[in-house]
Design a protein around this motif. Sequence first.
Motif, PDB file in Angstrom:
ATOM      1  N   ILE A  82       0.872  -1.181   0.000  1.00 17.99           N
ATOM      2  CA  ILE A  82       0.000   0.000   0.000  1.00 17.99           C
ATOM      3  C   ILE A  82       0.909   1.231   0.000  1.00 17.99           C
ATOM      4  CG2 ILE A  82      -1.727   1.345   1.264  1.00 17.99           C
ATOM      5  CD1 ILE A  82      -2.850  -1.194   2.443  1.00 17.99           C
ATOM      6  N   ALA A  83       0.792   2.050  -1.061  1.00 16.29           N
ATOM      7  CA  ALA A  83       1.645   3.241  -1.173  1.00 16.29           C
ATOM      8  C   ALA A  83       0.805   4.445  -1.601  1.00 16.29           C
ATOM      9  CB  ALA A  83       2.771   2.989  -2.172  1.00 16.29           C
ATOM     10  N   VAL A  84      -0.373   4.565  -0.986  1.00 13.05           N
ATOM     11  CA  VAL A  84      -1.243   5.705  -1.313  1.00 13.05           C
ATOM     12  C   VAL A  84      -0.925   6.870  -0.372  1.00 13.05           C
ATOM     13  CG1 VAL A  84      -3.065   4.212  -2.203  1.00 13.05           C
ATOM     14  CG2 VAL A  84      -3.079   4.847   0.214  1.00 13.05           C
ATOM     15  N   GLY A  85      -1.472   8.036  -0.696  1.00 17.17           N
ATOM     16  CA  GLY A  85      -1.151   9.235   0.084  1.00 17.17           C
ATOM     17  C   GLY A  85      -1.771   9.217   1.477  1.00 17.17           C
ATOM     18  N   THR A  86      -1.095   9.913   2.406  1.00 15.87           N
ATOM     19  CA  THR A  86      -1.645  10.111   3.755  1.00 15.87           C
ATOM     20  C   THR A  86      -1.534  11.615   4.065  1.00 15.87           C
ATOM     21  OG1 THR A  86       0.546   9.467   4.605  1.00 15.87           O
ATOM     22  CG2 THR A  86      -1.203   7.826   4.747  1.00 15.87           C
ATOM     23  N   PRO A  87      -2.321  12.423   3.338  1.00 14.68           N
ATOM     24  CA  PRO A  87      -2.173  13.887   3.492  1.00 14.68           C
ATOM     25  C   PRO A  87      -2.619  14.368   4.870  1.00 14.68           C
ATOM     26  CG  PRO A  87      -4.066  13.368   2.122  1.00 14.68           C
ATOM     27  CD  PRO A  87      -3.396  12.066   2.408  1.00 14.68           C
ATOM     28  N   GLN A  88      -2.412  15.670   5.064  1.00 16.95           N
ATOM     29  CA  GLN A  88      -2.723  16.231   6.375  1.00 16.95           C
ATOM     30  C   GLN A  88      -4.193  16.621   6.458  1.00 16.95           C
ATOM     31  OE1 GLN A  88       0.315  19.043   7.517  1.00 16.95           O
ATOM     32  NE2 GLN A  88      -1.192  20.283   8.561  1.00 16.95           N
ATOM     33  N   ARG A  89      -4.822  16.292   7.574  1.00 15.58           N
ATOM     34  CA  ARG A  89      -6.181  16.804   7.824  1.00 15.58           C
ATOM     35  C   ARG A  89      -6.070  18.229   8.363  1.00 15.58           C
ATOM     36  NH1 ARG A  89     -10.135  13.158   7.535  1.00 15.58           N
ATOM     37  NH2 ARG A  89      -9.739  10.978   8.025  1.00 15.58           N
ATOM     38  N   PRO A  90      -7.164  18.989   8.338  1.00 16.45           N
ATOM     39  CA  PRO A  90      -7.083  20.378   8.838  1.00 16.45           C
ATOM     40  C   PRO A  90      -6.543  20.466  10.270  1.00 16.45           C
ATOM     41  CG  PRO A  90      -9.160  20.009   7.716  1.00 16.45           C
ATOM     42  CD  PRO A  90      -8.471  18.679   7.764  1.00 16.45           C
ATOM     43  N   ASP A  91      -6.789  19.447  11.114  1.00 11.22           N
ATOM     44  CA  ASP A  91      -6.288  19.516  12.501  1.00 11.22           C
ATOM     45  C   ASP A  91      -4.834  19.041  12.618  1.00 11.22           C
ATOM     46  OD1 ASP A  91      -6.443  16.784  12.168  1.00 11.22           O
ATOM     47  OD2 ASP A  91      -7.707  16.402  13.921  1.00 11.22           O
ATOM     48  N   GLY A  92      -4.189  18.698  11.490  1.00  8.76           N
ATOM     49  CA  GLY A  92      -2.783  18.289  11.523  1.00  8.76           C
ATOM     50  C   GLY A  92      -2.607  16.768  11.476  1.00  8.76           C
ATOM     51  N   ALA A  93      -3.635  16.023  11.851  1.00 11.33           N
ATOM     52  CA  ALA A  93      -3.510  14.552  11.879  1.00 11.33           C
ATOM     53  C   ALA A  93      -3.442  13.991  10.453  1.00 11.33           C
ATOM     54  CB  ALA A  93      -4.706  13.956  12.613  1.00 11.33           C
ATOM     55  N   ALA A  94      -2.916  12.753  10.332  1.00 10.54           N
ATOM     56  CA  ALA A  94      -2.832  12.110   9.016  1.00 10.54           C
ATOM     57  C   ALA A  94      -4.212  11.629   8.583  1.00 10.54           C
ATOM     58  CB  ALA A  94      -1.857  10.947   9.076  1.00 10.54           C
ATOM     59  N   ASN A  95      -4.519  11.882   7.323  1.00  4.61           N
ATOM     60  CA  ASN A  95      -5.788  11.428   6.755  1.00  4.61           C
ATOM     61  C   ASN A  95      -5.598  10.003   6.222  1.00  4.61           C
ATOM     62  OD1 ASN A  95      -7.934  10.872   5.083  1.00  4.61           O
ATOM     63  ND2 ASN A  95      -7.975  12.893   4.105  1.00  4.61           N
ATOM     64  N   LEU A  96      -6.324   9.056   6.825  1.00  6.19           N
ATOM     65  CA  LEU A  96      -6.133   7.646   6.459  1.00  6.19           C
ATOM     66  C   LEU A  96      -7.183   7.138   5.474  1.00  6.19           C
ATOM     67  CD1 LEU A  96      -5.105   6.207   9.947  1.00  6.19           C
ATOM     68  CD2 LEU A  96      -3.634   6.809   8.011  1.00  6.19           C
ATOM     69  N   ASP A  97      -7.990   8.056   4.914  1.00  7.35           N
ATOM     70  CA  ASP A  97      -9.070   7.621   4.013  1.00  7.35           C
ATOM     71  C   ASP A  97      -8.554   6.770   2.845  1.00  7.35           C
ATOM     72  OD1 ASP A  97     -10.702   9.052   5.621  1.00  7.35           O
ATOM     73  OD2 ASP A  97     -11.165  10.642   4.177  1.00  7.35           O
ATOM     74  N   TYR A  98      -7.437   7.198   2.256  1.00  9.94           N
ATOM     75  CA  TYR A  98      -6.928   6.482   1.070  1.00  9.94           C
ATOM     76  C   TYR A  98      -6.383   5.106   1.452  1.00  9.94           C
ATOM     77  CZ  TYR A  98      -7.274  11.150  -0.890  1.00  9.94           C
ATOM     78  OH  TYR A  98      -7.744  12.374  -1.284  1.00  9.94           O
ATOM     79  N   VAL A  99      -5.730   5.041   2.611  1.00  4.20           N
ATOM     80  CA  VAL A  99      -5.184   3.749   3.070  1.00  4.20           C
ATOM     81  C   VAL A  99      -6.346   2.797   3.377  1.00  4.20           C
ATOM     82  CG1 VAL A  99      -3.777   2.624   4.829  1.00  4.20           C
ATOM     83  CG2 VAL A  99      -3.119   4.880   4.001  1.00  4.20           C
ATOM     84  N   GLU A 100      -7.397   3.334   3.994  1.00  2.65           N
ATOM     85  CA  GLU A 100      -8.555   2.476   4.315  1.00  2.65           C
ATOM     86  C   GLU A 100      -9.244   1.994   3.043  1.00  2.65           C
ATOM     87  OE1 GLU A 100     -10.730   4.962   6.992  1.00  2.65           O
ATOM     88  OE2 GLU A 100      -9.512   4.343   8.730  1.00  2.65           O
ATOM     89  N   GLN A 101      -9.329   2.868   2.048  1.00  2.36           N
ATOM     90  CA  GLN A 101      -9.947   2.448   0.779  1.00  2.36           C
ATOM     91  C   GLN A 101      -9.081   1.361   0.111  1.00  2.36           C
ATOM     92  OE1 GLN A 101     -12.969   2.968  -0.485  1.00  2.36           O
ATOM     93  NE2 GLN A 101     -12.336   1.468  -2.033  1.00  2.36           N
ATOM     94  N   ALA A 102      -7.770   1.544   0.164  1.00  4.06           N
ATOM     95  CA  ALA A 102      -6.879   0.523  -0.419  1.00  4.06           C
ATOM     96  C   ALA A 102      -7.089  -0.803   0.317  1.00  4.06           C
ATOM     97  CB  ALA A 102      -5.420   0.983  -0.304  1.00  4.06           C
ATOM     98  N   ALA A 103      -7.296  -0.732   1.626  1.00  2.00           N
ATOM     99  CA  ALA A 103      -7.534  -1.964   2.407  1.00  2.00           C
ATOM    100  C   ALA A 103      -8.812  -2.658   1.927  1.00  2.00           C
ATOM    101  CB  ALA A 103      -7.636  -1.611   3.893  1.00  2.00           C
ATOM    102  N   ARG A 104      -9.862  -1.864   1.684  1.00  2.00           N
ATOM    103  CA  ARG A 104     -11.123  -2.460   1.200  1.00  2.00           C
ATOM    104  C   ARG A 104     -10.922  -3.061  -0.190  1.00  2.00           C
ATOM    105  NH1 ARG A 104     -13.028   2.566   2.842  1.00  2.00           N
ATOM    106  NH2 ARG A 104     -13.512   2.492   5.058  1.00  2.00           N
TER     107      ARG A 104
END
Length: 439
Positions: A82-104
Amino acid sequence: MKIAVIGTGYVGLVTGVALSEIGNRVTCIDVDPSKVEKLSNGIPTIYEPGLEELIRKNLESGNLSFTAKHQEGLSDAEVVYIAVGTPQRPDGAANLDYVEQAARDIAANITRNVIVVIKSTVPVGTNFHIKDLINKNTKNGIQIKIASNPEFLREGSAVKDTFHGDRIVIGTEDEQTADILAELNQPFGAPIVTTDISSAEMIKYSSNAFLATKISFINEIANLCEAMGANVEEVAKGMGLDHRIGPDFLKAGIGYGGSCFPKDTNALVQLAGNANHDFNLLKSVIEVNNHQQVLLLNKIESRFGSIQGKRVAVLGLAFKPNTDDLRESPAFVMIPKLCAMGADVIAYDPIAVSNAKRQLGTDIDYTEDLHEALNNADFAIIITDWPSVKNADLAIFNTLMKEPVVFDGRNCYALDKVKQATLEYYSIGRPDQAPELIG
Ligand SMILES: NC(=O)C1=CN([C@@H]2O[C@H](COP(=O)(O)OP(=O)(O)OC[C@H]3O[C@@H](n4cnc5c(N)ncnc54)[C@H](O)[C@@H]3O)[C@@H](O)[C@H]2O)C=CC1
Ligand SMILES: O=C(O)[C@H]1O[C@H](OP(=O)(O)OP(=O)(O)OC[C@H]2O[C@@H](n3ccc(=O)[nH]c3=O)[C@H](O)[C@@H]2O)[C@H](O)[C@@H](O)[C@@H]1O
C-alpha cells in the motif's frame, strides 16, 4: 514473487519499478486511469532522474505492468504494497481515508493469504487497524499478514535512494513474514532492520521529525548569526565535521517544504497529543519553519518599503531542485504574499511551471527561461537552488535587471563572487552585501 503495488505516486511508482528491476513480477495499480495509460506507454508521470529508463526496460521484459483495475493486480499477488497518500487533515492529523480504501480494495480482490506491506507513512497503530479492516472484509476466510515497511526515499533522487539506501525497516508480527520480506529486499543491498510493527511506524515519523529539527536548528543559528555578524555556512561546516553531528541537513535557508516534513511533523505532534504528550520541541521546529518561510519578506520590506507595481522575479517554484513537486513549497507562501503587496510577479522554474499554473492560476507570469524572468525586474528572490540558478553567470543580474537586487533564500552564491559582480545581495545568516559593502 508476484507483487501488487497500490498507488503509483512518488513512492508507489518507484517501489514498483525497483521491485520489478530486481526480478519480481509487479503490477502497479492506480485509480487514476490517465496515470495508468501514460505509465503503460513508458511515460513517467513524475520527474525523477533514472526512472524512465527503468520503467521502459521492465515494461519490455514483462516484469512490470500498470492497471486501473484492482482485481487485475490483486487476484494472484503474493505480496501487496500500500503506497497511497496520507495527506494532512485540517487539525494536523494524518488522513487515512486512502489507506482504508486501499484496504477495502485488497479485501475485495485477493484470492489467497497475502502479506500486506504498508509503505505509506502512517501513525502508530494504523497497521493493526488496517489488518483488522482487511481480515473482516475478505471472502472465504482469507487472513492476511501485515508488515510496516516505511519509505525513506527523497524526491529528486528516489531511484538512487532505493538502490543505495541507508537502511530498510521491516516491522512484522512474526518471524516468518520478516524473513520473507528480508529476502525480497535483500537485493537492494541496504542493512535490514527487523522490528515490531509499532517501532517501524515510529522510526519513520521520528526520522522525518529529526531531520526537520536539524533544519530548524540551523535556521535559528542562521538568524542568530545575522544578529551577531557570523556566517552560518562557516558555522555549519565547523559543526558538521564532528561526526556526532554530521554535515547533512545543516543548510540554512528559506525553510523546509515538500510533501512530507510539514505534514509528518504536524502528524507526530497530533499523535503525541493523543497520548497526552505535549511535544514542545517539535512544535517549536514547526513554528521556526513557518517564520523562516516569510523571513525574506521582512528584508524586502526594509529595503523597499512599498513594492506596489514592482516587477519581481521569483526564481524557483518546486520545494527543492530536481523535482516538479510543489507540495508545501515556500514559493506558495511567498507568491500570494507578494501579490497581496501589489508586486507584479514573474515566476521561473525549469520543470514545474505547468503544475504551478494549475495551482496558482494565471494572475502571475511564468517562464522556463531564467533570462526572461530577470529581464527588467526590480528585484529577484531565489526560492529553489536549481543548478540553472546556482551556476548562473552572476553578470546576468546586472545586465538584465533594472537594478541587481537579489534576495537569496538558498545561499546560492559565494560572497566574494557576489561582491565581484556588484550585486546588492541579501541571503540567510551571512553578512549581507548591502550597497555600502560592495567594492
Ligand atoms: N513523496 C515522497 O517523497 C515520500 C512519501 N512517503 C509517503 O508515501 C505515501 C505516498 O506518498 P506519495 O507517493 O507522495 O503520494 P502521491 O499522492 O504522489 O500518490 C498516491 C497515489 O495513490 C493513488 N491512489 C489513491 N488511492 C488509491 C486506491 N485505493 N487504489 C489505487 N490507487 C490509489 C493516487 O491516485 C495517487 O496516484 C505517503 O504516506 C507519504 O507520506 C514516504 C517517503 C517519501
Ligand atoms: O518522508 C518523505 O517524504 C521524505 O522526506 C524527505 O525527503 P524530501 O521531502 O523529498 O526532500 P529533502 O531533500 O529531505 O528536503 C526537504 C526540504 O528540506 C529542505 N532542506 C533540506 C536540507 C537542508 O539542509 N536544508 C533544507 O532547507 C529542502 O530544501 C526541502 O524543502 C526525507 O529526506 C526523506 O528521507 C523522506 O523519505
